[in-house]
Design an enzyme around this catalytic site. Structure first.
Site: not given
Ligand code: PRP
Ligand code: URA
Length: 209
Positions: A104, A108, A200, A203
């Site tokens: 994400r 944005t 998160d 993380d």
């Molecule tokens: C997080 C999570 C989802 C996304 C959800 O991923 O694991 O994939 O955000 O958010 P959304 O519904 O608003 O799209 P992130 O982009 O943080 O990447 P990561 O899994 O690599 O930490």
């Molecule tokens: N992605 C995450 O990992 N946590 C949230 O709460 C939203 C998006």
């Protein structure tokens, strides 16, 4: 319209409490996500069709049941979806695993695809897209787009924690997709985080910040 399932099984709800707890460390968080994913898969595969076959037990012939029909494909959304794969493979070891990489954009909140690798027999598989978090819904919609673009015909979405906003976005974009959740939370905050959520997920799974 696809169905929305929120699993209220006590084991799932109990484990989810410790997933949410900020004092839960990486090792335990990873273990709990793995276990909840397995329990959710147990519930989400209730509708798999069975067929009867004949086998021989040590004492007699018997007509017994095996899973019929299409094979399963798991598609974790990288990174955090990876944490749900092993718990499901423990139950369904023959499933193939594709990957869709999305992040994400923090400004944005729009998903950006950086990787996609899916099984070659994509049209013949039932897919379950995996991501612990369904927040704005952008990542899930994009991952499902990615599968459909490559020929997938049967797709479910399994997330541990969701915001109502994200559920609606997925239902509007992909009305035929069934959604499986362990929790439907209250809302999103201004940074696109689920409230109360679990923070998160990527993380916390991988110990990064
Ligand atoms: C997080 C999570 C989802 C996304 C959800 O991923 O694991 O994939 O955000 O958010 P959304 O519904 O608003 O799209 P992130 O982009 O943080 O990447 P990561 O899994 O690599 O930490
Ligand atoms: N992605 C995450 O990992 N946590 C949230 O709460 C939203 C998006």
């Amino acid at each position: 319209m696809g169905k929305l399932y929120v699993f209220d099984h006590p084991l799932i709800q109990h484990k989810l409490t410790y997933i949410r707890d900020k004092n839960t460390g990486t090792k335990q968080f990873r273990q709990l996500v793995d276990e909840v994913a397995g329990l959710m898969a147990f519930e989400a595969t209730r509708d798999l069709p069975l067929e009867e076959i004949e086998i021989e037990t040590p004492v007699a012939k018997a007509k017994t049941k095996v899973i019929a029909g299409k094979k399963l494909g798991l598609v974790p959304i990288l990174r955090a979806g990876l944490g749900m794969v092993d718990g499901i493979l423990n139950l369904i070891p023959a499933a193939k695993v594709g990957h869709v990489g999305l992040y994400r954009d923090p400004e944005t909140l729009q998903p950006v695809e950086y990787y996609a690798k899916l099984p070659s027999d994509i049209e013949d598989r039932d897919f379950i897209v995996l991501d612990p978090m369904l927040a704005t819904g952008g990542s899930a919609v994009e991952a499902i787009n990615s599968l459909k673009k490559r020929g997938a015909k049967s797709i479910k979405l399994m997330c541990i924690c969701a915001a109502p906003e994200g559920v609606k976005v997925v239902q509007d974009a992909h009305p035929e997709v069934d959604i499986y959740l362990a929790a439907l939370d209250a809302q999103l905050n201004d940074h696109g985080y689920i409230i109360p959520g679990l923070g998160d997920a990527g993380d916390r799974l991988f110990g990064t910040k």
